[in-house]
Design a protein around this motif. Sequence first.
Motif, PDB file in Angstrom:
ATOM      1  N   GLU A  40       0.845  -1.189   0.000  1.00  0.00           N
ATOM      2  CA  GLU A  40       0.000   0.000   0.000  1.00  0.00           C
ATOM      3  C   GLU A  40       0.884   1.244   0.000  1.00  0.00           C
ATOM      4  O   GLU A  40       1.984   1.212   0.576  1.00  0.00           O
ATOM      5  CB  GLU A  40      -0.919   0.001   1.228  1.00  0.00           C
ATOM      6  CG  GLU A  40      -2.008  -1.050   1.135  1.00  0.00           C
ATOM      7  CD  GLU A  40      -3.199  -0.753   2.030  1.00  0.00           C
ATOM      8  OE1 GLU A  40      -3.094   0.138   2.909  1.00  0.00           O
ATOM      9  OE2 GLU A  40      -4.223  -1.411   1.852  1.00  0.00           O
ATOM     10  N   PRO A  41       0.433   2.350  -0.625  1.00  0.00           N
ATOM     11  CA  PRO A  41      -0.771   2.368  -1.441  1.00  0.00           C
ATOM     12  C   PRO A  41      -0.620   1.460  -2.652  1.00  0.00           C
ATOM     13  O   PRO A  41       0.477   1.257  -3.139  1.00  0.00           O
ATOM     14  CB  PRO A  41      -0.907   3.846  -1.870  1.00  0.00           C
ATOM     15  CG  PRO A  41       0.356   4.517  -1.496  1.00  0.00           C
ATOM     16  CD  PRO A  41       1.124   3.633  -0.592  1.00  0.00           C
ATOM     17  N   ARG A  75      -7.292   1.720  -0.211  1.00  0.00           N
ATOM     18  CA  ARG A  75      -7.237   0.636   0.784  1.00  0.00           C
ATOM     19  C   ARG A  75      -8.519  -0.204   0.744  1.00  0.00           C
ATOM     20  O   ARG A  75      -8.471  -1.431   0.829  1.00  0.00           O
ATOM     21  CB  ARG A  75      -7.025   1.236   2.174  1.00  0.00           C
ATOM     22  CG  ARG A  75      -6.930   0.204   3.285  1.00  0.00           C
ATOM     23  CD  ARG A  75      -6.321   0.842   4.522  1.00  0.00           C
ATOM     24  NE  ARG A  75      -4.930   1.198   4.273  1.00  0.00           N
ATOM     25  CZ  ARG A  75      -4.421   2.432   4.462  1.00  0.00           C
ATOM     26  NH1 ARG A  75      -5.175   3.409   4.915  1.00  0.00           N
ATOM     27  NH2 ARG A  75      -3.144   2.648   4.189  1.00  0.00           N
ATOM     28  N   HIS A  78      -8.380  -2.474  -2.207  1.00  0.00           N
ATOM     29  CA  HIS A  78      -7.352  -3.480  -1.952  1.00  0.00           C
ATOM     30  C   HIS A  78      -7.877  -4.578  -1.025  1.00  0.00           C
ATOM     31  O   HIS A  78      -7.680  -5.773  -1.260  1.00  0.00           O
ATOM     32  CB  HIS A  78      -6.144  -2.772  -1.324  1.00  0.00           C
ATOM     33  CG  HIS A  78      -4.950  -3.627  -1.117  1.00  0.00           C
ATOM     34  ND1 HIS A  78      -4.011  -3.367  -0.141  1.00  0.00           N
ATOM     35  CD2 HIS A  78      -4.500  -4.750  -1.754  1.00  0.00           C
ATOM     36  CE1 HIS A  78      -3.064  -4.273  -0.200  1.00  0.00           C
ATOM     37  NE2 HIS A  78      -3.332  -5.124  -1.161  1.00  0.00           N
ATOM     38  N   PHE A  98       0.012  -0.641   5.796  1.00  0.00           N
ATOM     39  CA  PHE A  98      -1.445  -0.780   5.889  1.00  0.00           C
ATOM     40  C   PHE A  98      -1.967   0.461   6.618  1.00  0.00           C
ATOM     41  O   PHE A  98      -1.380   1.534   6.503  1.00  0.00           O
ATOM     42  CB  PHE A  98      -1.812  -2.101   6.586  1.00  0.00           C
ATOM     43  CG  PHE A  98      -3.260  -2.503   6.430  1.00  0.00           C
ATOM     44  CD1 PHE A  98      -3.825  -2.621   5.165  1.00  0.00           C
ATOM     45  CD2 PHE A  98      -4.065  -2.758   7.529  1.00  0.00           C
ATOM     46  CE1 PHE A  98      -5.161  -2.991   5.008  1.00  0.00           C
ATOM     47  CE2 PHE A  98      -5.391  -3.125   7.382  1.00  0.00           C
ATOM     48  CZ  PHE A  98      -5.945  -3.250   6.118  1.00  0.00           C
ATOM     49  N   VAL A  99      -3.013   0.355   7.387  1.00  0.00           N
ATOM     50  CA  VAL A  99      -3.661   1.505   8.013  1.00  0.00           C
ATOM     51  C   VAL A  99      -2.712   2.319   8.902  1.00  0.00           C
ATOM     52  O   VAL A  99      -2.792   3.552   8.954  1.00  0.00           O
ATOM     53  CB  VAL A  99      -4.891   1.062   8.838  1.00  0.00           C
ATOM     54  CG1 VAL A  99      -5.480   2.239   9.617  1.00  0.00           C
ATOM     55  CG2 VAL A  99      -5.954   0.465   7.936  1.00  0.00           C
ATOM     56  N   SER A 102      -1.211   5.345   7.316  1.00  0.00           N
ATOM     57  CA  SER A 102      -2.091   6.508   7.180  1.00  0.00           C
ATOM     58  C   SER A 102      -2.198   7.278   8.492  1.00  0.00           C
ATOM     59  O   SER A 102      -2.207   8.516   8.504  1.00  0.00           O
ATOM     60  CB  SER A 102      -3.491   6.075   6.727  1.00  0.00           C
ATOM     61  OG  SER A 102      -3.489   5.726   5.365  1.00  0.00           O
ATOM     62  N   ASN A 121     -10.628   5.337   7.892  1.00  0.00           N
ATOM     63  CA  ASN A 121     -10.089   4.023   7.525  1.00  0.00           C
ATOM     64  C   ASN A 121     -10.923   2.878   8.084  1.00  0.00           C
ATOM     65  O   ASN A 121     -11.010   1.816   7.473  1.00  0.00           O
ATOM     66  CB  ASN A 121      -8.632   3.922   7.957  1.00  0.00           C
ATOM     67  CG  ASN A 121      -7.710   4.559   6.950  1.00  0.00           C
ATOM     68  OD1 ASN A 121      -7.399   3.990   5.910  1.00  0.00           O
ATOM     69  ND2 ASN A 121      -7.296   5.797   7.232  1.00  0.00           N
TER      70      ASN A 121
END
Length: 209
Positions: A40-41, A75, A78, A98-99, A102, A121
Motif C-alpha cells: 500500500e498504497p 485501501r 485493496h 497498511f492503516v 495513514s 479508515n
Amino acid sequence: MSGLFITIEGPDGAGKSSVVKRLVKAIQEATTKPLIVTREPGGSEIAERIRDILLDPIHTVMDDRTEALLLAAGRRQHVVEKINPALERGDIVLCDRFVDSSIAYQGQARGIGIEEVKAINEFAIEGLRPDLTIYLDVDAQVGLNRIKDKSSNRTQDRLELEEVAFHEEVRRGYLALIKAEPSRFVTVDASQSEEKVFNEVWEIVKEKL
C-alpha cells in the motif's frame, strides 16, 4: 477468517522493501501455505492507479484531506479485491504498509488528527486488523539519507521529498501507535545491517507461522 495477515511498517528509508523481498523466499521455504505479497498504497489495479496519483511529485497542490481520503479509498478496494479473499481462503498475506501508515503520515505528520484518520479508515476496512505488525524503526534523517543514496537510480516520490521535520512526526506517530497497541506490534531496530534486521524479522515471523 483462517488466514494470517502480516504487515511491515516503518518510516521512509527503513528498508521495508528489502525485508519483504527476503521474507517472501523464507516463508515460501518454511511452509506450503499460499503466500500473497502486496503493498500500500496500491495492491490491486484500481488502488495502483490511486497510488500513481498520490505519489506523483507533480501533485504539489494536493490537499491533506484529499490525500487521506484517496489512501482510504485505495485501501478499501485493496481489502475487498485482494486481502479479504486471500484470508478467507486461509492464505498468508504479507503487506508492505497498511492503516498504520495513514495514521502516522496523515493523522500525525499532516496534522489531520489520529482519531479522524482512524475513522475514515475504519469505514474502509470494516474491522480488519493485522495479526502481526513489524515496525522497522529508524531515525528520520538516517532514513532520508538512505533514500538520497538510492535516488540516483529512481525518482523520489512526493512523500519522500518532504522535509525531515515531517518524517520525524511520522516516527512519533508510529511510536504512539505502538504504545497504544503493544500486543500487535513488534519493533526492530532498522539502523542495523540489512542482515541483522532480516534475521530479527524472520525469527518473529517464523514464530507466528
